[in-house]
Structures are given as structure tokens and as C-alpha cells.
Design a protein around this motif. Structure first.
Motif, PDB file in Angstrom:
ATOM      1  N   ALA A 107     -11.598 -14.229   7.145  1.00 39.94           N
ATOM      2  CA  ALA A 107     -10.625 -14.562   6.435  1.00 39.94           C
ATOM      3  C   ALA A 107     -10.303 -15.923   6.216  1.00 39.94           C
ATOM      4  CB  ALA A 107      -9.723 -14.452   7.488  1.00 39.94           C
ATOM      5  N   LEU A 108      -9.814 -16.051   5.039  1.00 38.84           N
ATOM      6  CA  LEU A 108      -9.493 -17.861   3.915  1.00 38.84           C
ATOM      7  C   LEU A 108      -7.509 -17.525   4.225  1.00 38.84           C
ATOM      8  CD1 LEU A 108     -10.292 -20.259   3.600  1.00 38.84           C
ATOM      9  CD2 LEU A 108     -10.267 -18.330   0.685  1.00 38.84           C
ATOM     10  N   SER A 109      -7.147 -19.358   4.438  1.00 40.74           N
ATOM     11  CA  SER A 109      -6.082 -19.050   4.421  1.00 40.74           C
ATOM     12  C   SER A 109      -5.291 -19.231   3.362  1.00 40.74           C
ATOM     13  CB  SER A 109      -5.738 -20.242   5.853  1.00 40.74           C
ATOM     14  OG  SER A 109      -6.349 -22.338   5.169  1.00 40.74           O
ATOM     15  N   PRO A 110      -4.394 -19.060   3.140  1.00 42.12           N
ATOM     16  CA  PRO A 110      -3.624 -19.058   1.831  1.00 42.12           C
ATOM     17  C   PRO A 110      -2.956 -20.648   1.436  1.00 42.12           C
ATOM     18  CG  PRO A 110      -2.012 -17.817   2.712  1.00 42.12           C
ATOM     19  CD  PRO A 110      -3.390 -18.304   3.586  1.00 42.12           C
ATOM     20  N   ARG A 111      -2.980 -21.028   0.234  1.00 36.55           N
ATOM     21  CA  ARG A 111      -3.301 -22.206  -0.405  1.00 36.55           C
ATOM     22  C   ARG A 111      -1.525 -22.415  -0.049  1.00 36.55           C
ATOM     23  NH1 ARG A 111      -6.584 -26.702  -2.876  1.00 36.55           N
ATOM     24  NH2 ARG A 111      -5.773 -28.195  -2.685  1.00 36.55           N
ATOM     25  N   CYS A 112      -0.423 -22.013   1.021  1.00 32.55           N
ATOM     26  CA  CYS A 112       0.954 -22.182   1.235  1.00 32.55           C
ATOM     27  C   CYS A 112       1.553 -22.159   2.588  1.00 32.55           C
ATOM     28  CB  CYS A 112       1.333 -21.333   0.040  1.00 32.55           C
ATOM     29  SG  CYS A 112       1.740 -19.682   1.034  1.00 32.55           S
ATOM     30  N   ALA A 113       2.527 -22.883   3.353  1.00 40.13           N
ATOM     31  CA  ALA A 113       3.030 -22.330   4.297  1.00 40.13           C
ATOM     32  C   ALA A 113       2.665 -20.566   4.419  1.00 40.13           C
ATOM     33  CB  ALA A 113       4.527 -22.641   4.644  1.00 40.13           C
ATOM     34  N   THR A 114       2.109 -20.628   6.218  1.00 43.31           N
ATOM     35  CA  THR A 114       2.188 -19.477   6.298  1.00 43.31           C
ATOM     36  C   THR A 114       2.761 -19.887   7.860  1.00 43.31           C
ATOM     37  OG1 THR A 114       0.626 -20.185   7.632  1.00 43.31           O
ATOM     38  CG2 THR A 114       0.028 -18.891   5.872  1.00 43.31           C
ATOM     39  N   ASP A 115       3.444 -17.860   8.334  1.00 41.59           N
ATOM     40  CA  ASP A 115       4.707 -18.103   9.673  1.00 41.59           C
ATOM     41  C   ASP A 115       4.313 -16.528   9.912  1.00 41.59           C
ATOM     42  OD1 ASP A 115       6.712 -18.070  11.260  1.00 41.59           O
ATOM     43  OD2 ASP A 115       7.646 -19.150  10.298  1.00 41.59           O
ATOM     44  N   GLY A 116       3.124 -16.551  11.265  1.00 38.43           N
ATOM     45  CA  GLY A 116       3.492 -15.322  11.569  1.00 38.43           C
ATOM     46  C   GLY A 116       3.174 -15.455  12.599  1.00 38.43           C
ATOM     47  N   VAL A 117       2.087 -14.110  13.231  1.00 38.35           N
ATOM     48  CA  VAL A 117       1.708 -13.789  14.972  1.00 38.35           C
ATOM     49  C   VAL A 117       0.276 -12.800  14.777  1.00 38.35           C
ATOM     50  CG1 VAL A 117       2.118 -12.747  17.076  1.00 38.35           C
ATOM     51  CG2 VAL A 117       4.089 -13.919  15.251  1.00 38.35           C
ATOM     52  N   VAL A 118      -0.368 -13.241  15.466  1.00 34.76           N
ATOM     53  CA  VAL A 118      -1.567 -12.679  15.898  1.00 34.76           C
ATOM     54  C   VAL A 118      -1.520 -12.273  17.677  1.00 34.76           C
ATOM     55  CG1 VAL A 118      -3.262 -13.971  14.356  1.00 34.76           C
ATOM     56  CG2 VAL A 118      -3.117 -14.851  16.654  1.00 34.76           C
ATOM     57  N   ALA A 119      -2.603 -11.063  17.052  1.00 33.52           N
ATOM     58  CA  ALA A 119      -2.142 -10.421  18.551  1.00 33.52           C
ATOM     59  C   ALA A 119      -3.845  -9.950  18.931  1.00 33.52           C
ATOM     60  CB  ALA A 119      -1.180  -9.270  18.897  1.00 33.52           C
ATOM     61  N   HIS A 120      -4.340  -9.872  20.259  1.00 28.81           N
ATOM     62  CA  HIS A 120      -5.535  -9.430  21.023  1.00 28.81           C
ATOM     63  C   HIS A 120      -4.755  -8.105  21.494  1.00 28.81           C
ATOM     64  CE1 HIS A 120      -7.901 -13.065  19.936  1.00 28.81           C
ATOM     65  NE2 HIS A 120      -6.499 -13.441  20.055  1.00 28.81           N
ATOM     66  N   GLY A 121      -5.546  -6.950  21.721  1.00 24.15           N
ATOM     67  CA  GLY A 121      -5.135  -5.716  22.866  1.00 24.15           C
ATOM     68  C   GLY A 121      -5.451  -6.413  23.811  1.00 24.15           C
ATOM     69  N   ASP A 122      -5.030  -5.354  24.997  1.00 21.17           N
ATOM     70  CA  ASP A 122      -5.406  -5.346  26.311  1.00 21.17           C
ATOM     71  C   ASP A 122      -7.154  -5.613  26.513  1.00 21.17           C
ATOM     72  OD1 ASP A 122      -5.456  -5.535  29.024  1.00 21.17           O
ATOM     73  OD2 ASP A 122      -4.395  -3.439  29.576  1.00 21.17           O
ATOM     74  N   GLY A 123      -7.634  -6.724  27.315  1.00 16.83           N
ATOM     75  CA  GLY A 123      -8.876  -6.858  27.680  1.00 16.83           C
ATOM     76  C   GLY A 123      -9.875  -6.660  26.247  1.00 16.83           C
ATOM     77  N   GLU A 124      -9.567  -6.231  25.123  1.00 20.48           N
ATOM     78  CA  GLU A 124     -10.195  -6.199  23.334  1.00 20.48           C
ATOM     79  C   GLU A 124     -10.854  -7.937  23.526  1.00 20.48           C
ATOM     80  OE1 GLU A 124      -9.476  -3.552  19.541  1.00 20.48           O
ATOM     81  OE2 GLU A 124      -8.007  -4.656  20.324  1.00 20.48           O
ATOM     82  N   ARG A 125     -12.743  -7.531  23.464  1.00 16.45           N
ATOM     83  CA  ARG A 125     -13.377  -9.066  23.499  1.00 16.45           C
ATOM     84  C   ARG A 125     -12.830  -9.065  21.556  1.00 16.45           C
ATOM     85  NH1 ARG A 125     -15.288 -12.594  27.098  1.00 16.45           N
ATOM     86  NH2 ARG A 125     -15.125 -11.138  27.934  1.00 16.45           N
ATOM     87  N   TYR A 126     -12.940 -10.116  21.361  1.00 15.82           N
ATOM     88  CA  TYR A 126     -12.689 -10.827  20.375  1.00 15.82           C
ATOM     89  C   TYR A 126     -13.733 -11.931  20.246  1.00 15.82           C
ATOM     90  CZ  TYR A 126     -11.820 -12.966  16.280  1.00 15.82           C
ATOM     91  OH  TYR A 126     -10.821 -13.351  14.543  1.00 15.82           O
ATOM     92  N   ARG A 127     -14.895 -11.533  19.544  1.00 19.09           N
ATOM     93  CA  ARG A 127     -16.440 -12.864  19.256  1.00 19.09           C
ATOM     94  C   ARG A 127     -15.910 -13.319  17.511  1.00 19.09           C
ATOM     95  NH1 ARG A 127     -18.721  -9.028  22.799  1.00 19.09           N
ATOM     96  NH2 ARG A 127     -19.764 -10.402  24.639  1.00 19.09           N
TER      97      ARG A 127
END
Length: 328
Positions: free
Chosen positions: A105-125
């Protein structure tokens, strides 16, 4: 209700880490944040590099889920590679999407506003590179590199932000090497910087690539959804993988449409993607566990230790045992 943490600008990261983790180990240039038991299990390792870059290596599983709100200015630069797991993204202008294994994923060249969410017990690497767009351009110029042009159409920027762009796939390799590198050595920071240069080099090339056309026809939303289920289906059935014909039937697509659509979405063939995912998981297990090589080979879907060893050597240029010694 799951608490929503808030990041406002890059400076908010320090307070965020302090609210969810304990800094329990420091190496030169790196702070390891270990999640508090009530928050979850795992670590976030943050390395500061010249040029204003920060490299964060995530290996986390949150209890009860985890949500982080963010508000970044237009000059905020972030390049993230999901090694394994899934991260849900909702952004006011871009929309909703999931980062999943092998996505970049690459951020856009503009202001961003939002939410990221992880699932319950879901491993993220994952590995994330943060800084500013102006800082990246200045740093590349100091290295004698070409300009990081960013005149992406809005549609392309949105797809790249949500990790859906095949053009960004070459960036994953150098970032993956940062994730699996564990050696505490005098050359550690230099190695990380070298992989950062390689990732940015791949990014410069990627931004000059026109997004591929999936066989002459744009993918419908239901086709994209079906294709995004294919990697997880293959992983779940990795000890007896379905054929392309079986995958096509499960996706309500023709074999040809499955192949061209998958390549447009992921930048490679179905089976090559699956092979790479299995070997990347094996590389992580070799570093993170003391499991025997045969057990790791079976875990990632190989019927025998010899088949696994051959595939790993062909992919990494070294045996599993030597890879483990080099990265331990």
C-alpha cells in the motif's frame, strides 16, 4: 465497544505506542514495543533512519480487535507491505479495503482521514516505511536517484492505497527482507538502509507503470471479491491445493478469466503467488521458531522435507538451515 486510538500526524505515533505497549528492548536505532497483555500479543519494532524515515516492523495480534483512527497531512508518505494476515482500511475519500498477505500500500499525495482495524486475535505481520513525500524526494536526489514522480490518476492512487495494485508488487521483496532480518550485527542499520533504497528504487519504477488491463475488460466488483478469496482458499487447502479449474468453478469464472484477472490484480500467476506466500511464511518460521525444517516444510504445504528444501534453495539461493543461521 473497541476503543479507537487516534493518530494525528506522524508525531502521534509515540503516544500511540506508549498507550498500547511497553518499550522493553533497544538496539542501536531501534526500539522494540511489546504489546501489553491486556492489549494483545506481539511486538512493534521501530527503527529511525537518516532522512527522517522510520521503519516499523509489526508482528501483532490484538485481543478483542483494535481500531486506530488517523489524520495525516498531504505530505505524509507511507509505504506498507503486509507479509501475513489482514488489516482493514476505511478512508474518507478512498473508501474501504483490506491489506492482505503480499499486498503493498502507498499513501496518496493528499490529506487522509480514516480508521484501520485489526480482527480479534488475528495475527498481522507487516513492514511500514513512513516519512514525508518531500523528504523522500530530497533523499533520493541526494543519492543521485531519479525523481519520485507522482502524477497518478485518482483511481490508480486509490487502488494503490488499498493495496490492490499489481504495479507495486516488486516493492514487496526488499521490504520482506527487512521483516525477516533478525541479526544484531554492526551492519544491521546499513542492511536496512540498503533494503530501503531497493524498495524506493522499485517504487520509482512502479509509479511509471501503467496499470494492467485484465484481458481487455475491467474487473467487476464481484470478480474482484472472488479473486481476493483465492489466496486464502489456496492457503487453507495448501496440503491438497485445488486445481485452477476447481478454483475457477468456486469463483464462478472461466479458467482464462481467473488467470488474467488474478494477474491483473496481483501481478503474477495464481500458483506463483501461492508458492511465494508459502516460502515467505517458511522464511518467517525459520527465523521466529526452533521448529525442525521438516515440520516447517509440512506447515507451509510441502509433502516432504526434500521437496521443501529444493524449493527454498531455488527461491532464496540457500538452504533452509543456512538461512536460519544467517538470520538468527
Amino acid at each position: 465497544m473497541t476503543r479507537v486510538h487516534r493518530l494525528v500526524g506522524a508525531a502521534g505515533s509515540t503516544a500511540y505506542y506508549a498507550s498500547i505497549a511497553q518499550a522493553d528492548q533497544c538496539l542501536e536505532g531501534t526500539v522494540r514495543h511489546r504489546l501489553r497483555p491486556e492489549v494483545g500479543d506481539g511486538t512493534i519494532e521501530v527503527t529511525s533512519l537518516p532522512g527522517g524515515f522510520q521503519v516499523a516492523r509489526y508482528d501483532v495480534a490484538f485481543r478483542g480487535g483494535h481500531r486506530v483512527g488517523f489524520a495525516f497531512p498531504g505530505d505524509h508518505f507511507e509505504l506498507e507491505h503486509c507479509v501475513d494476515g489482514r488489516l482493514r482500511v476505511s478512508e474518507a475519500s478512498t473508501g474501504d479495503g483490506d491489506l492482505h498477505a503480499r499486498s503493498v500500500a502507498l499513501s496518496p499525495r493528499c490529506a487522509t482521514d480514516g480508521v484501520v482495524a485489526h480482527g480479534d486475535g488475528e495475527r498481522y505481520r507487516a513492514v511500514s516505511i513512513t516519512g514525508t513525500w518531500s523528504g523522500v524526494e530530497s533523499w533520493l536526489g541526494g543519492l543521485g536517484g531519479g525523481a519520485l514522480s507522482d502524477n497518478r490518476p485518482e483511481r490508480v492512487a486509490r487502488e494503490q492505497y488499498l493495496g490492490r495494485s499489481a504495479a507495486l508488487r516488486p516493492v514487496a521483496g526488499p521490504l520482506e527482507e527487512i521483516f525477516v532480518h533478525r541479526r544484531a550485527s554492526p551492519g544491521r542499520l546499513l542492511f536496512i538502509q540498503s533494503r530501503l533504497v531497493a524498495a524506493l528504487s522499485a517504487l520509482v519504477d512502479a509509479l511509471a507503470v501503467t496499470e494492467p488491463d485484465p484481458g481487455g475488460r475491467v474487473l467487476d466488483d464481484h470478480e474482484v471479491a472472488a479473486l481476493r478469496r483465492v489466496p486464502d482458499l489456496l492457503w487453507r487447502e495448501r496440503h491438497a491445493p485445488p486445481t485452477l479449474a476447481e478454483l475457477a468453478r468456486a469463483s464462478s469464472m472461466s479458467v482464462r478469466r481467473l488467470g488474467t484477472g488474478f494477474r491483473a490484480l496481483y501481478g503474477t500467476s495464481v500458483m506463483e503467488y501461492h508458492r511465494r506466500r508459502c516460502l515467505e511464511r517458511a522464511a518467517a518460521l525459520l527465523v521466529e521458531t526452533d521448529w525442525p525444517v521438516a515440520r516447517i516444510g509440512h506447515e507451509v504445504g510441502y509433502a516432504s522435507a526434500s521437496n521443501f528444501g529444493y524449493a527454498f534453495r531455488r527461491d532464496r539461493g540457500t538452504s533452509p538451515a543456512r538461512f536460519r543461521r544467517a538470520h538468527s
